[in-house]
Design an enzyme around this catalytic site. Structure first.
Site, PDB file in Angstrom:
ATOM      1  CD  GLU A  50      -2.966  -0.894  -0.075  1.00 27.84           C
ATOM      2  OE1 GLU A  50      -2.982   0.188  -0.692  1.00 27.84           O
ATOM      3  OE2 GLU A  50      -3.648  -1.878  -0.429  1.00 27.84           O
ATOM      4  CE1 TYR A 133      -7.016   2.343  -0.133  1.00 36.55           C
ATOM      5  CE2 TYR A 133      -4.648   2.717   0.061  1.00 36.55           C
ATOM      6  CZ  TYR A 133      -5.712   1.990  -0.433  1.00 36.55           C
ATOM      7  OH  TYR A 133      -5.477   0.898  -1.209  1.00 36.55           O
ATOM      8  CG  ASP A 151      -7.714   3.511  -3.944  1.00 31.18           C
ATOM      9  OD1 ASP A 151      -8.910   3.584  -4.302  1.00 31.18           O
ATOM     10  OD2 ASP A 151      -6.896   2.745  -4.486  1.00 31.18           O
TER      11      ASP A 151
END
Ligand code: SF4
Length: 379
Positions: A50, A133, A151
């Protein structure tokens, strides 16, 4: 089909929600891409992916991710690594504050949580570099917690799906999207649902020419119904990057050593090594002139050579027109102040450099060897 739960957010009713969850998950099961971070639910692997995926495309990330995981397969390995090694593994991905924050946060997890990513949302969100997020992605994918992960892809999908005309750059819009995401995410397979939304944005509801004909939520999409897909999402245009004239010095001394300068700890390319760099003043006759005060301050007596070439490099907020100037130092200056060093070729290979400096090295080295092929202009 909807009810109002906050002043300005309409959320769908339960029947509608159950219908779209099922459709979306069915589509995801059939169409999801095999990505290296989807091989298991290891929270550390998901976390690293991520962070790498922020501002970077999946195709670019994959080889970096695989190499990073080979070098630092778990939290303990990354926590023990030297910053220099970690930056080197990230070299070329840009936005280096991401990896510095990741490294700090991983050290904290090693020291405070016995090298296990905490499952408590507050503890995860308090780690350096983890925003809403990323926390949502880790908690839902690794720990099956029903929290949203909204996102940029998901914001685009929501804007169109619910025909939201709010500017997606605004915090208030992000909050609205968070409310929608919280409502939609199921308690069963929350991680897959979040990934299905992201995958929908990446593969079908793309920024340009969304493939509405293949979309699993088309029957419920308000933008599709109104024919306004191309107009959404609303996104206020960012200012174009500011043009700047930059001089860099390729200053050599014996033994193939080149002078390096560490960037300041804040701002663009913070804390990274590069060539001595200075913004050029207006109206100069010699491009190297703007560097002279910088190097005089460091008491480096440079004999200036020729201009090696120039190239352009664009950051999100700045557009650098770079001129690289050759220089040579005859005196044996080995003691330099903090933030300055000499590095031979082997040491330069070991250090991590931002792309703008890698371009400058390539230009200087090719010029030195009389090779062509560099994209910049050789003067
Ligand atoms: Fe996006 Fe088209 Fe699907 Fe609507 S129908 S969510 S615009 S791909």
């Amino acid at each position: 089909m909807s009810r109002k739960i906050a002043d300005s957010v309409q959320v769908p009713d339960q029947e509608w929600t159950a219908f779209v969850r099922e459709n979306l998950l069915r589509w995801y099961d059939k169409n999801k891409r095999e990505l290296p971070w989807r091989k298991n639910k290891d929270p550390y692997r998901i976390w690293v992916s991520e962070i790498m995926l922020q501002q970077t495309r999946v195709d670019t990330v994959i080889p970096y991710y695989e190499r990073f995981m080979e070098s630092f397969p778990d939290i303990t390995a990354l926590a023990k690594a030297k910053e220099e090694q970690v930056l080197k593994a990230w070299e070329g991905l840009g936005y280096y504050s991401r990896v510095r924050n990741l490294h700090q946060a991983v050290k904290e997890v090693a020291a405070t949580y016995e090298a296990k990513v905490p499952t408590d949302p507050k503890a995860v969100a308090s780690l350096r570099g983890i925003g809403d997020y990323t926390a949502g992605a880790i908690l839902s994918i690794a720990f099956d917690q029903p929290v949203p992960a909204v996102d940029g892809n998901v914001m685009r999908v929501f804007s169109r799906w619910f025909a939201l005309w709010d500017d997606i750059v605004k915090l208030s819009t992000r909050r609205k999207m968070g409310v929608l995401g919280t409502h939609l995410v199921p308690s069963d397979r929350p991680g897959d649902f979040n990934q299905a939304l992201m995958e929908l944005g990446a593969l079908i509801c793309t920024p340009v020419n969304p493939a509405c004909g293949k979309c699993p939520v088309q029957a419920t999409c308000q933008a599709y119904e109104q024919g306004v897909q191309a107009e959404l999402p609303v996104k206020k245009k960012a200012k174009p990057p500011r043009p700047m004239r930059i001089n860099m010095a390729w200053i050599r001394k014996g033994g193939g050593q080149v002078l390096l300068q560490c960037r300041p700890n804040e701002g663009l390319l913070a804390g990274m090594w590069g060539l001595p760099t200075m913004e050029a003043g207006q109206g100069e006759l010699v491009p190297g002139d703007s560097l002279v005060p910088l190097l005089t301050e460091q008491e480096v007596p440079v004999e200036w050579g020729q201009v090696l070439g120039e190239f352009e490099h664009v950051f999100s907020h700045q557009r650098w027109q770079v001129t690289v100037v050759d220089g040579f130092v005859r005196e044996d200056i080995s003691v330099l102040p903090d933030g300055w060093r000499w590095a031979n070729e082997t040491e330069r290979r070991r250090l991590a450099f931002p792309n703008v400096y890698r371009k400058a090295f390539a230009l200087a080295e090719k010029r030195k060897k009389g090779l062509s092929g560099f994209q910049g202009r050789l003067l």
